[in-house]
Motif scaffolding. Structure first.
Motif, short mmCIF file in Angstrom:
data_model
loop_
_atom_site.label_atom_id
_atom_site.label_comp_id
_atom_site.label_asym_id
_atom_site.label_seq_id
_atom_site.Cartn_x
_atom_site.Cartn_y
_atom_site.Cartn_z
N THR A 1 0.83 -1.21 0.00
CA THR A 1 0.00 0.00 0.00
C THR A 1 0.86 1.25 0.00
O THR A 1 0.61 2.19 -0.78
N LEU B 1 0.94 4.01 -3.02
CA LEU B 1 0.61 5.40 -2.70
C LEU B 1 1.75 6.36 -3.01
O LEU B 1 1.51 7.55 -3.22
N LEU C 1 0.94 7.34 -7.27
CA LEU C 1 -0.41 7.07 -7.77
C LEU C 1 -0.57 7.42 -9.25
O LEU C 1 -1.43 6.84 -9.92
N LYS D 1 -3.06 5.79 -12.42
CA LYS D 1 -4.23 6.67 -12.36
C LYS D 1 -5.40 6.23 -13.23
O LYS D 1 -6.53 6.54 -12.92
N CYS E 1 -5.27 -2.77 1.26
CA CYS E 1 -4.75 -2.05 0.10
C CYS E 1 -5.90 -1.62 -0.82
O CYS E 1 -5.96 -0.47 -1.25
N VAL F 1 -7.97 1.25 0.74
CA VAL F 1 -7.25 2.52 0.66
C VAL F 1 -7.35 3.10 -0.75
O VAL F 1 -7.64 4.28 -0.93
N LEU F 2 -7.15 2.25 -1.77
CA LEU F 2 -7.23 2.74 -3.14
C LEU F 2 -8.65 3.15 -3.51
O LEU F 2 -8.84 4.14 -4.23
N LYS G 1 -10.80 4.46 -1.47
CA LYS G 1 -10.98 5.77 -0.83
C LYS G 1 -10.25 6.87 -1.61
O LYS G 1 -10.63 8.03 -1.50
N LYS G 2 -9.25 6.50 -2.38
CA LYS G 2 -8.53 7.47 -3.23
C LYS G 2 -9.24 7.67 -4.56
O LYS G 2 -8.78 8.42 -5.40
N GLY G 3 -10.36 6.97 -4.79
CA GLY G 3 -11.15 7.18 -5.99
C GLY G 3 -10.99 6.14 -7.08
O GLY G 3 -11.57 6.27 -8.15
#
Length: 64
Positions: free
Chosen positions: A21, A25, A28, A32, A47, A50-51, A53-55
């Motif tokens: 992770t 991060l 990114l 993308k 992992c 978390v990704l 939540k990053k969209g």
């Protein structure tokens, strides 16, 4: 397997998922435009969550 014949491999936060992770991060932009699938995410799916939540579009899977 443990003494009850239960596979508890996915019941832990493994150091490798934290390291992976952090590695992802750190850059990114490299992923993308990717869709993410985490095979064998286990109990945490750390992992992938978390990704997400990053969209990112993320699918988490686990066998048990």
């Amino acid at each position: 397997m443990n003494e009850n014949d239960i596979d508890n491999t996915g019941a832990f936060y493994w150091p490798s998922e934290i390291i992976l992770t952090k590695y992802i991060l750190s850059d990114l932009d490299r992923i993308k435009n990717y869709n993410i699938i985490e095979l064998g995410a286990g109990r945490s799916g750390f992992c992938g969550i978390v990704l997400a939540k990053k969209g990112f579009n993320v699918i988490l899977t686990d066998g048990n």
